[in-house]
Design a protein around this motif. Structure first.
Motif, mmCIF file in Angstrom:
data_model
loop_
_atom_site.group_PDB
_atom_site.id
_atom_site.type_symbol
_atom_site.label_atom_id
_atom_site.label_comp_id
_atom_site.label_asym_id
_atom_site.label_seq_id
_atom_site.Cartn_x
_atom_site.Cartn_y
_atom_site.Cartn_z
ATOM 1 N N VAL A 108 0.904 -1.058 0.096
ATOM 2 C CA VAL A 108 -0.118 0.049 0.134
ATOM 3 C C VAL A 108 1.026 1.351 -0.137
ATOM 4 O O VAL A 108 1.908 1.311 0.987
ATOM 5 C CB VAL A 108 -0.947 -0.022 1.265
ATOM 6 N N SER A 109 0.716 2.091 -0.909
ATOM 7 C CA SER A 109 1.627 3.417 -1.124
ATOM 8 C C SER A 109 1.190 4.271 0.043
ATOM 9 O O SER A 109 0.002 4.408 0.715
ATOM 10 C CB SER A 109 1.324 3.885 -2.490
ATOM 11 N N ASP A 110 2.000 5.438 0.085
ATOM 12 C CA ASP A 110 1.843 6.274 1.320
ATOM 13 C C ASP A 110 0.551 7.330 0.508
ATOM 14 O O ASP A 110 -0.202 7.670 1.239
ATOM 15 C CB ASP A 110 3.127 7.085 1.205
ATOM 16 N N GLU A 111 0.617 7.479 -0.769
ATOM 17 C CA GLU A 111 -0.425 8.177 -1.248
ATOM 18 C C GLU A 111 -1.828 7.682 -1.021
ATOM 19 O O GLU A 111 -2.740 8.516 -0.739
ATOM 20 C CB GLU A 111 0.130 8.417 -2.989
ATOM 21 N N GLU A 112 -1.883 6.321 -1.203
ATOM 22 C CA GLU A 112 -3.245 5.559 -0.890
ATOM 23 C C GLU A 112 -3.824 5.696 0.473
ATOM 24 O O GLU A 112 -4.984 5.805 0.586
ATOM 25 C CB GLU A 112 -3.062 4.258 -1.646
ATOM 26 N N ALA A 113 -2.739 5.581 1.418
ATOM 27 C CA ALA A 113 -3.117 5.669 2.674
ATOM 28 C C ALA A 113 -2.988 6.989 3.699
ATOM 29 O O ALA A 113 -3.317 7.072 4.717
ATOM 30 C CB ALA A 113 -2.540 4.487 3.306
ATOM 31 N N ALA A 114 -2.492 7.980 2.582
ATOM 32 C CA ALA A 114 -2.027 9.267 3.739
ATOM 33 C C ALA A 114 -3.235 9.608 4.438
ATOM 34 O O ALA A 114 -4.260 9.899 4.120
ATOM 35 C CB ALA A 114 -1.633 10.245 2.466
ATOM 36 N N GLN A 115 -2.613 10.151 5.556
ATOM 37 C CA GLN A 115 -3.416 10.474 6.624
ATOM 38 C C GLN A 115 -3.077 11.968 7.236
ATOM 39 O O GLN A 115 -1.661 12.230 7.226
ATOM 40 C CB GLN A 115 -3.859 9.755 7.867
ATOM 41 N N LYS A 116 -3.892 12.955 7.547
ATOM 42 C CA LYS A 116 -3.743 14.229 8.084
ATOM 43 C C LYS A 116 -4.213 14.396 9.435
ATOM 44 O O LYS A 116 -4.850 13.420 9.911
ATOM 45 C CB LYS A 116 -4.503 15.213 7.303
ATOM 46 N N THR A 142 -13.927 21.767 24.595
ATOM 47 C CA THR A 142 -12.545 20.976 24.885
ATOM 48 C C THR A 142 -12.052 20.788 23.373
ATOM 49 O O THR A 142 -12.729 20.456 22.355
ATOM 50 C CB THR A 142 -12.894 19.562 25.409
ATOM 51 N N ALA A 143 -10.610 21.073 23.306
ATOM 52 C CA ALA A 143 -9.988 20.926 21.811
ATOM 53 C C ALA A 143 -9.798 19.341 21.890
ATOM 54 O O ALA A 143 -9.186 18.630 22.593
ATOM 55 C CB ALA A 143 -8.777 21.502 21.936
ATOM 56 N N SER A 144 -10.143 18.672 20.521
ATOM 57 C CA SER A 144 -9.838 17.525 20.266
ATOM 58 C C SER A 144 -8.965 17.234 18.936
ATOM 59 O O SER A 144 -8.674 18.354 18.080
ATOM 60 C CB SER A 144 -11.310 16.705 20.058
ATOM 61 N N GLU A 145 -8.407 16.107 18.843
ATOM 62 C CA GLU A 145 -7.494 15.829 17.843
ATOM 63 C C GLU A 145 -8.335 14.436 16.970
ATOM 64 O O GLU A 145 -8.731 13.857 17.350
ATOM 65 C CB GLU A 145 -6.018 15.464 18.238
ATOM 66 N N LEU A 146 -7.878 14.781 15.663
ATOM 67 C CA LEU A 146 -8.358 13.748 14.611
ATOM 68 C C LEU A 146 -7.529 13.549 13.586
ATOM 69 O O LEU A 146 -7.099 14.469 13.012
ATOM 70 C CB LEU A 146 -9.840 13.997 14.048
ATOM 71 N N THR A 147 -7.043 12.351 13.294
ATOM 72 C CA THR A 147 -6.480 11.935 12.065
ATOM 73 C C THR A 147 -7.678 11.513 11.009
ATOM 74 O O THR A 147 -8.426 10.883 11.319
ATOM 75 C CB THR A 147 -5.245 10.911 12.090
ATOM 76 N N PHE A 148 -7.311 11.948 9.911
ATOM 77 C CA PHE A 148 -8.233 11.852 8.830
ATOM 78 C C PHE A 148 -7.979 11.804 7.336
ATOM 79 O O PHE A 148 -7.012 12.158 7.005
ATOM 80 C CB PHE A 148 -9.493 12.959 8.872
ATOM 81 N N ASP A 149 -8.633 11.439 6.333
ATOM 82 C CA ASP A 149 -8.522 11.600 5.016
ATOM 83 C C ASP A 149 -9.785 12.280 4.425
ATOM 84 O O ASP A 149 -10.692 12.557 5.166
ATOM 85 C CB ASP A 149 -7.910 10.479 4.386
ATOM 86 N N PHE A 161 -21.386 24.170 16.031
ATOM 87 C CA PHE A 161 -20.372 25.124 15.287
ATOM 88 C C PHE A 161 -18.874 24.544 15.581
ATOM 89 O O PHE A 161 -18.635 24.158 16.609
ATOM 90 C CB PHE A 161 -20.586 26.622 15.582
ATOM 91 N N TYR A 162 -18.321 24.258 14.463
ATOM 92 C CA TYR A 162 -16.695 23.695 14.571
ATOM 93 C C TYR A 162 -15.717 24.745 13.988
ATOM 94 O O TYR A 162 -16.161 25.896 13.140
ATOM 95 C CB TYR A 162 -16.749 22.466 13.545
ATOM 96 N N VAL A 163 -14.656 24.720 14.611
ATOM 97 C CA VAL A 163 -13.408 25.403 14.160
ATOM 98 C C VAL A 163 -12.481 24.560 14.262
ATOM 99 O O VAL A 163 -12.379 23.679 15.209
ATOM 100 C CB VAL A 163 -13.010 26.611 15.236
ATOM 101 N N ALA A 164 -11.533 24.478 13.214
ATOM 102 C CA ALA A 164 -10.359 23.331 13.131
ATOM 103 C C ALA A 164 -9.293 23.909 12.514
ATOM 104 O O ALA A 164 -9.419 24.997 11.679
ATOM 105 C CB ALA A 164 -11.002 22.243 12.147
ATOM 106 N N ARG A 165 -8.239 23.427 12.919
ATOM 107 C CA ARG A 165 -7.014 23.727 12.585
ATOM 108 C C ARG A 165 -6.019 22.445 11.830
ATOM 109 O O ARG A 165 -6.100 21.503 12.732
ATOM 110 C CB ARG A 165 -6.005 24.438 13.641
ATOM 111 N N LEU A 166 -5.326 22.480 11.025
ATOM 112 C CA LEU A 166 -4.677 21.529 10.242
ATOM 113 C C LEU A 166 -3.338 21.333 11.050
ATOM 114 O O LEU A 166 -2.449 22.235 10.903
ATOM 115 C CB LEU A 166 -4.544 21.603 8.806
ATOM 116 N N THR A 167 -2.994 20.393 11.626
ATOM 117 C CA THR A 167 -1.704 20.481 12.435
ATOM 118 C C THR A 167 -0.685 19.675 11.556
ATOM 119 O O THR A 167 0.661 19.857 11.896
ATOM 120 C CB THR A 167 -1.818 19.760 13.804
ATOM 121 N N SER A 168 -1.126 18.668 10.639
ATOM 122 C CA SER A 168 -0.214 17.978 10.101
ATOM 123 C C SER A 168 -0.710 17.546 8.717
ATOM 124 O O SER A 168 -1.973 17.066 8.993
ATOM 125 C CB SER A 168 0.547 16.719 10.652
ATOM 126 N N ASP A 169 -0.080 17.817 7.679
ATOM 127 C CA ASP A 169 -0.457 17.229 6.237
ATOM 128 C C ASP A 169 -0.215 15.989 5.888
ATOM 129 O O ASP A 169 -0.602 15.330 4.582
ATOM 130 C CB ASP A 169 -0.279 18.414 5.139
#
Length: 369
Positions: free
Chosen positions: A166-174, A233-240, A272-280
């Motif tokens: 599985v390539s990094d591109e196929e599985a890439a998570q932010k 409360t601030a939460s974290e999430l990995t996603f694509d 209402f949500y506010v989000a910040r990308l911490t890693s691409d």
């Protein structure tokens, strides 16, 4: 459930306790045929009863004493749905066993001895009355454990040709940080808060908090601390881009960001949500996603083979006979017994998980009818 069932039986650490029930089932009754092979009453009864006990130990606290009569979909009870799945699993075990020679799979003398010892331990640990109720004779138990052991050995053979790359591109998570400000459309009503519950923000109040939070973070204040100042409360999430863990609007907005950037306030139906990308690109989450993709490929291949075998095999079910195995009228409990020393690593893990979590539930069910 089937895997736990096999591991616990092989461990020789559990025994059965039957409750009030009904008869009418004969060991020779034919429940189904898979090709030319018959699934007889004794095999179907023991396979079903043991899983019945495990289902009751796991789910009765959530579904209540009448769990098997609970309607989980239109016109179908939990008993009907569960029994359908159990019969399907049993038919698949027979199919897999019938194809074992295609993969040069057979049982070793050591495996056969372990099965025999487990059957002996079960017979020794249960009364004659209990064994009769669940068809728990040595021959039947050995048949079930043989089918399960063959399945366990066949599975890796059935999926060994699956692509593991599985390539990094196929599985890439932010990765993102986000804050959610919930509101209630009825929050302004005098009767909106039930006794003992905290008040819920109105939509306008939630929007005000979200705007204040966004302004504070843009001015350089800490993300988590700013959230706490607004009662959130601030939460974290990995996603694509295909993730469904949050509202689609939030995922889409965060996916369009560069690392360090923030969304505007995003309105949804409930808040209402506010989000910040911490890693691409999150390495750990990406590697985890790769394994999920491989697991899914393997499951798909396993299911495809079973589907092919089913299409090539005549399978008949005899509903009138299958109805004799009634979960409502006959209860079965699993009770803890002494642990043998000769257990595999996965058996020990499963036994530990199951006996610790369900022994108390089992004891609560001993008086069920």
């Amino acid at each position: 459930m089937k895997k736990r069932f096999a591991a616990l039986l092989l461990a020789g650490t559990l025994a059965m306790s039957t409750l009030a029930g009904c008869g009418g089932l004969e060991d020779s009754d034919v429940m189904a045929t898979v090709g030319k092979e018959e699934i007889t009453g004794n095999v179907a009864n023991f396979f079903a009863r043991y899983q019945q006990a495990m289902y009751e130990a796991t789910y009765s606290s959530m579904l209540g004493d009448n769990m098997w009569e609970t309607q989980i979909e239109a016109g179908k009870s939990y008993e009907e749905t569960t029994k359908k799945n159990i019969m399907q699993s049993l038919e698949e075990l027979y199919l897999i066993d019938q194809h074992k020679e295609d993969y040069n799979v057979s049982l070793t003398d050591e495996e056969k001895k372990k099965i025999s010892d487990a059957a002996d331990a079960f017979v020794k640990g249960n009364s004659e009355e209990a064994r009769k109720m669940i068809s728990g004779d040595k021959e039947t138990i050995e048949k079930i454990l043989t089918l399960l052991t063959v399945q366990n050995k066949m599975q890796p053979e059935m999926i060994k040709d699956v692509d593991q790359n599985v390539s990094d591109e196929e599985a890439a998570q932010k990765k993102m940080q986000y804050v959610y400000f919930l509101y209630s459309k009825d929050a302004s009503s005098e009767d909106s808060s039930a006794e003992g519950e905290t008040d819920t923000d109105t939509k306008d109040e939630a929007k005000t908090k979200a705007d204040a939070f966004l302004k504070a973070v843009k001015e350089g204040k800490d993300f988590s601390a700013s959230a706490e100042e607004q009662g959130a409360t601030a939460s974290e999430l990995t996603f694509d881009s295909s993730s469904q863990s949050l509202d689609e609007k939030v995922i889409k907005a965060a996916d369009a960001l560069k690392a360090g950037e923030m969304t505007d306030v995003i309105e949804t139906d409930t808040g209402f949500y506010v989000a910040r990308l911490t890693s691409d690109f999150d390495r750990e989450a990406t590697d985890s996603k790769k394994q999920q993709i491989i697991d899914q490929r393997e499951q798909d291949r396993y299911d495809e083979l079973l589907k092919e075998w089913k299409e090539d095999t005549e399978i008949k079910e005899y509903g009138k006979e299958w109805k004799k195995i009634d979960f409502v009228k006959q209860g079965v409990n699993v009770k803890a017994a002494e642990t043998t020393e000769d257990t595999s690593e996965n058996t020990e893990e499963t036994t530990e998980e199951n006996t610790e979590d369900t022994t108390q539930e089992n004891s609560e069910n001993t008086d069920a009818e």
